[in-house]
Scaffold this motif. Structure first.
Motif, mmCIF file in Angstrom:
data_model
loop_
_atom_site.group_PDB
_atom_site.id
_atom_site.type_symbol
_atom_site.label_atom_id
_atom_site.label_comp_id
_atom_site.label_asym_id
_atom_site.label_seq_id
_atom_site.Cartn_x
_atom_site.Cartn_y
_atom_site.Cartn_z
ATOM 1 N N VAL A 60 4.689 5.406 0.441
ATOM 2 C CA VAL A 60 4.643 6.008 -0.898
ATOM 3 C C VAL A 60 4.745 7.525 -0.847
ATOM 4 O O VAL A 60 5.353 8.148 -1.724
ATOM 5 C CB VAL A 60 3.345 5.578 -1.620
ATOM 6 N N ARG A 61 4.130 8.135 0.170
ATOM 7 C CA ARG A 61 4.139 9.593 0.325
ATOM 8 C C ARG A 61 4.644 9.933 1.728
ATOM 9 O O ARG A 61 3.891 10.361 2.588
ATOM 10 C CB ARG A 61 2.736 10.174 0.133
ATOM 11 N N PRO A 62 5.932 9.739 1.985
ATOM 12 C CA PRO A 62 6.466 9.974 3.334
ATOM 13 C C PRO A 62 6.180 11.392 3.808
ATOM 14 O O PRO A 62 6.350 12.361 3.074
ATOM 15 C CB PRO A 62 7.975 9.748 3.151
ATOM 16 N N GLY A 63 5.710 11.497 5.038
ATOM 17 C CA GLY A 63 5.470 12.803 5.644
ATOM 18 C C GLY A 63 4.142 13.435 5.315
ATOM 19 O O GLY A 63 3.829 14.518 5.827
ATOM 20 N N LEU A 64 3.330 12.797 4.463
ATOM 21 C CA LEU A 64 2.072 13.411 4.042
ATOM 22 C C LEU A 64 1.140 13.648 5.229
ATOM 23 O O LEU A 64 0.414 14.641 5.265
ATOM 24 C CB LEU A 64 1.370 12.515 3.005
ATOM 25 N N TYR A 65 1.157 12.737 6.206
ATOM 26 C CA TYR A 65 0.262 12.857 7.361
ATOM 27 C C TYR A 65 0.988 13.376 8.608
ATOM 28 O O TYR A 65 0.388 13.423 9.690
ATOM 29 C CB TYR A 65 -0.350 11.498 7.704
ATOM 30 N N MET A 80 -7.484 9.216 0.799
ATOM 31 C CA MET A 80 -6.099 9.112 1.251
ATOM 32 C C MET A 80 -5.286 10.391 1.072
ATOM 33 O O MET A 80 -4.215 10.527 1.631
ATOM 34 C CB MET A 80 -5.393 7.962 0.529
ATOM 35 N N GLY A 81 -5.768 11.307 0.220
ATOM 36 C CA GLY A 81 -4.990 12.513 -0.027
ATOM 37 C C GLY A 81 -3.996 12.352 -1.163
ATOM 38 O O GLY A 81 -3.198 13.255 -1.424
ATOM 39 N N TRP A 82 -4.044 11.226 -1.854
ATOM 40 C CA TRP A 82 -3.231 10.997 -3.043
ATOM 41 C C TRP A 82 -3.922 9.910 -3.858
ATOM 42 O O TRP A 82 -4.776 9.197 -3.359
ATOM 43 C CB TRP A 82 -1.797 10.600 -2.699
ATOM 44 N N GLU A 83 -3.558 9.822 -5.124
ATOM 45 C CA GLU A 83 -4.230 8.903 -6.028
ATOM 46 C C GLU A 83 -3.476 7.585 -6.131
ATOM 47 O O GLU A 83 -2.329 7.551 -6.570
ATOM 48 C CB GLU A 83 -4.368 9.529 -7.429
ATOM 49 N N ILE A 84 -4.137 6.494 -5.715
ATOM 50 C CA ILE A 84 -3.495 5.189 -5.723
ATOM 51 C C ILE A 84 -3.586 4.505 -7.077
ATOM 52 O O ILE A 84 -2.752 3.673 -7.424
ATOM 53 C CB ILE A 84 -4.110 4.288 -4.624
ATOM 54 N N PHE A 85 -4.595 4.871 -7.880
ATOM 55 C CA PHE A 85 -4.784 4.210 -9.163
ATOM 56 C C PHE A 85 -3.965 4.900 -10.252
ATOM 57 O O PHE A 85 -3.756 6.115 -10.221
ATOM 58 C CB PHE A 85 -6.266 4.201 -9.541
ATOM 59 N N PRO A 86 -3.493 4.148 -11.244
ATOM 60 C CA PRO A 86 -2.663 4.741 -12.307
ATOM 61 C C PRO A 86 -3.462 5.700 -13.176
ATOM 62 O O PRO A 86 -4.684 5.601 -13.293
ATOM 63 C CB PRO A 86 -2.202 3.517 -13.113
ATOM 64 N N ARG A 87 -2.748 6.614 -13.824
ATOM 65 C CA ARG A 87 -3.390 7.617 -14.671
ATOM 66 C C ARG A 87 -4.197 6.981 -15.789
ATOM 67 O O ARG A 87 -5.220 7.512 -16.209
ATOM 68 C CB ARG A 87 -2.320 8.544 -15.248
#
Length: 263
Positions: free
Chosen positions: A37-42, A185-192
């Motif tokens: 979902v977030r390529p390269g984030l880590y 995780m460094g990003w939000e998995i749940f919808p707004r």
């Protein structure tokens, strides 16, 4: 006596392996999902991730020992208030018991977490967890042994105080694992719709916990925002682009992360 001691040690070892494998499976899955979902984030965080895995596996052993002792006592001595007969309590008590466990754990976590942010305790123990900047899916159990011990003893003690069905206990542990990972995780998995809606005003997600990792002296809760709101330590949602959402829902600049200062 020797046989009992051997059984206790084997139970503790088995629980350590279970906790360790559960951590690797859950964090591994959400790390893989992050890559999709977030390529390269880590990509630049490999040394940090290595440290997170080291501290987390050490924490798994600390979690496993009291859990193993309690599991042995429940299975062989009749200790604890864990029950397997679904008719032992009314069915409505099943969700109530889950909520009681989550709320009790959240309360314990909030106050011990605030204590961990006292300067001296922070330097000794909690700084290990905050060394994950930014946190990753592998950081959920990245604790110094002192912090791991404060967290590891609570649920094993709770099963002596509040009755719970074995399936309900499994649900509590599953929620604990999933929220622990997804909140780091460094990003939000749940919808707004959830994060910024009615549910998000009372439930903690990655956006809420992100602000704690950015600002340190706020947002101490584990599952619920209740204690943060009651004690006025809730400063709203953080974001992952250098901004934070304040209590009123607006967007305010995020403060730069600052380490705890000595007393």
């Amino acid at each position: 006596m020797t046989g009992s001691l051997t059984a206790i040690l084997l139970s503790a070892l088995a629980m350590t392996l279970i906790v360790g494998l559960r951590y690797l499976a859950a964090s591994g899955f959400f790390a893989w999902l992050t890559g999709k979902v977030r390529p390269g984030l880590y990509s630049s965080l490999r040394p940090q991730i290595g440290r997170e895995i080291y501290w987390s596996l050490l924490s798994a052993a600390i979690y496993g020992v009291p859990a193993g002792i309690v599991a042995w006592g429940w299975n062989t001595q009749g200790w604890t208030l864990i029950y397997t007969d679904i008719t032992a309590y009314p069915l409505w008590y099943l969700p109530v018991s889950i909520f009681l466990y989550l709320f009790a754990q959240d309360t314990w976590f909030y106050w011990t977490h605030r204590w961990m942010h006292r300067p001296r305790v922070f330097r000794i123990a909690h700084a290990v967890h905050h060394a994950s900047r930014p946190p990753t899916a592998w950081a959920a159990m990245s604790f110094h042994p002192i912090e791991a011990l404060t967290l590891a003893i609570f649920v094993p003690l709770l099963v002596f105080l509040i009755p719970i069905h074995i399936v309900a206990l499994a649900i509590v542990l599953t929620i604990m694992t999933i929220m622990g990972v997804t909140n780091h995780m460094g990003w939000e998995i749940f919808p707004r719709l959830i994060v910024e809606g009615v549910a998000g005003r009372w439930l903690i997600t990655a956006s809420h916990h992100q602000r704690h990792h950015a600002d340190y002296r706020c947002n101490y809760g584990l599952y619920f925002r209740f204690w943060d709101r009651l004690c006025r330590t809730d400063t709203g949602l953080g974001s992952f682009d250098g901004e934070s959402r304040g209590r009123g829902g607006g967007v305010a600049p995020a403060r730069r992360s600052q380490p705890e200062r000595p007393a």
